[in-house]
Design a protein around this motif. Structure first.
Motif, PDB file in Angstrom:
ATOM      1  N   ARG A 113       0.829  -1.201   0.000  1.00 47.82           N
ATOM      2  CA  ARG A 113       0.000   0.000   0.000  1.00 47.82           C
ATOM      3  C   ARG A 113       0.868   1.258   0.000  1.00 47.82           C
ATOM      4  O   ARG A 113       0.582   2.229  -0.703  1.00 47.82           O
ATOM      5  CB  ARG A 113      -0.917   0.015   1.228  1.00 47.82           C
ATOM      6  N   THR A 114       1.933   1.248   0.786  1.00 46.72           N
ATOM      7  CA  THR A 114       2.839   2.396   0.827  1.00 46.72           C
ATOM      8  C   THR A 114       3.468   2.628  -0.539  1.00 46.72           C
ATOM      9  O   THR A 114       3.576   3.768  -1.012  1.00 46.72           O
ATOM     10  CB  THR A 114       3.941   2.166   1.874  1.00 46.72           C
ATOM     11  N   TYR A 115       3.861   1.551  -1.180  1.00 46.03           N
ATOM     12  CA  TYR A 115       4.465   1.632  -2.516  1.00 46.03           C
ATOM     13  C   TYR A 115       3.475   2.193  -3.520  1.00 46.03           C
ATOM     14  O   TYR A 115       3.793   3.123  -4.281  1.00 46.03           O
ATOM     15  CB  TYR A 115       4.938   0.240  -2.928  1.00 46.03           C
ATOM     16  N   ASP A 117       0.686   3.954  -3.023  1.00 43.78           N
ATOM     17  CA  ASP A 117       0.296   5.328  -2.718  1.00 43.78           C
ATOM     18  C   ASP A 117       1.369   6.326  -3.122  1.00 43.78           C
ATOM     19  O   ASP A 117       1.071   7.478  -3.466  1.00 43.78           O
ATOM     20  CB  ASP A 117      -0.017   5.473  -1.225  1.00 43.78           C
ATOM     21  N   SER A 118       2.617   5.886  -3.097  1.00 39.17           N
ATOM     22  CA  SER A 118       3.724   6.777  -3.433  1.00 39.17           C
ATOM     23  C   SER A 118       4.049   6.780  -4.928  1.00 39.17           C
ATOM     24  O   SER A 118       4.340   7.832  -5.496  1.00 39.17           O
ATOM     25  CB  SER A 118       4.980   6.372  -2.653  1.00 39.17           C
ATOM     26  N   GLU A 182      10.024  -0.306  -0.503  1.00 39.97           N
ATOM     27  CA  GLU A 182       9.853   0.867   0.354  1.00 39.97           C
ATOM     28  C   GLU A 182      10.235   2.132  -0.428  1.00 39.97           C
ATOM     29  O   GLU A 182      11.402   2.324  -0.771  1.00 39.97           O
ATOM     30  CB  GLU A 182      10.727   0.719   1.598  1.00 39.97           C
ATOM     31  N   THR A 184      10.578   5.211   0.400  1.00 40.56           N
ATOM     32  CA  THR A 184      11.477   6.162   1.044  1.00 40.56           C
ATOM     33  C   THR A 184      12.944   5.792   0.839  1.00 40.56           C
ATOM     34  O   THR A 184      13.833   6.599   1.104  1.00 40.56           O
ATOM     35  CB  THR A 184      11.185   6.253   2.554  1.00 40.56           C
TER      36      THR A 184
END
Length: 276
Positions: A113-115, A117-118, A182, A184
């Motif tokens: 999800r983080t991937y 969304d970014s 990730e 970031t």
């Protein structure tokens, strides 16, 4: 004794929809179901002919007016990393690799999800929930693994998940079905590192190829694959060295393609016969 002959796979075509790689284009896919006792050998055979797996479906582009998408694979024996890629390998040498059965976890989904969304907030997977994610990972009728890369904790705590790749095991190589990482840690080039590490896994296993999916000249999302040495693309029913990537610029323009029936007729099935 009665014998049941294997049923030849049936091929279908998706409805036209906007292309996710090239603006203003329309994509269409040729696909077949991947199921039953012959699923593994069917996947092995069709992967050599430019098909890709998505859960229990095999597909390849079959666009009416475009031939830009080209299946790509790395010849493991001939691959040599560039100076930049060697730095990426060194930068990520601390990561802990583990290859697991295709089972989805909450930690994987959180990273996924983080991937999204970014990096792909407006993409086709943007609305996937945990159940759809689990289906993507777990609904595989063939030999698959989830390859995880984790960062060790300097204080001795649990390692943190940095990258994940759903990988199929073919009879002639590894097929990287889907990867995420990730965001970031963008400076670490984890997507590139995962490919480089899969080349090493294949080398250790004596497998000749790593399949990367589709290379699309003119696409910012898919063009990076041309940065890898010993790359082959599937074109005109055969694999050939990529050569100069700029020579494929014409492929991004509308071209005539063979009718669907003719494309299907030229597909070779596991018994070695063309599909008729």
């Amino acid at each position: 004794m009665r014998h049941t002959l294997p049923i030849a796979p049936q091929f279908y075509v998706t409805a036209p929809q906007p292309c996710p790689y090239l603006d203003g284009r329309v994509e269409r896919k040729l696909f077949t179901a991947l199921q039953g006792d012959e699923a593994q050998i069917l996947n092995d055979t069709l992967s050599k002919q430019g098909f890709r797996r998505s859960q229990n479906v095999l597909y390849r582009p079959s666009c009416a007016e475009c031939s830009a998408c080209l299946s790509a694979r790395i010849r493991v024996a001939d691959f040599q990393p560039t100076k930049t890629q060697r730095r990426i390998q060194k930068r990520n040498a601390h990561l802990i690799r583990s290859a697991n059965a295709p089972w989805a976890t909450e930690e994987q989904f959180a990273l996924f999800r983080t991937y999204l969304d970014s990096r792909h907030a407006d993409g086709g997977m943007a609305d996937m929930d945990i159940f759809e994610f689990a289906a993507m990972i777990e609904e595989t009728p063939i030999r698959s693994r989830v390859v995880e890369y984790a960062r060790p904790d300097s204080d001795g705590g649990p390692a943190a998940l940095a990258a994940v790749c759903l990988t199929d095991l073919l009879d002639d190589g590894l097929s990287m079905v889907y990867s995420f990482y990730e965001p970031t840690l963008r400076a670490d080039s984890l997507g590139t590192y995962a490919i480089l590490d899969h080349v090493e896994i294949a080398r250790e296993a004596g497998l000749p190829y790593v399949y990367l999916g589709y290379w699309v000249p003119g696409s910012a999302k898919m063009g990076y694959k041309a940065n890898f040495d010993a790359l082959e693309i599937f074109r005109d029913r055969r694999w050939e060295p990529l050569g100069d990537p700029s020579a494929y610029e014409e492929a991004t323009r509308p071209t005539s393609t063979d009718p669907i029936a003719e494309q299907v007729a030229r597909i070779t099935l596991p018994d070695g016969r063309a599909r008729r």
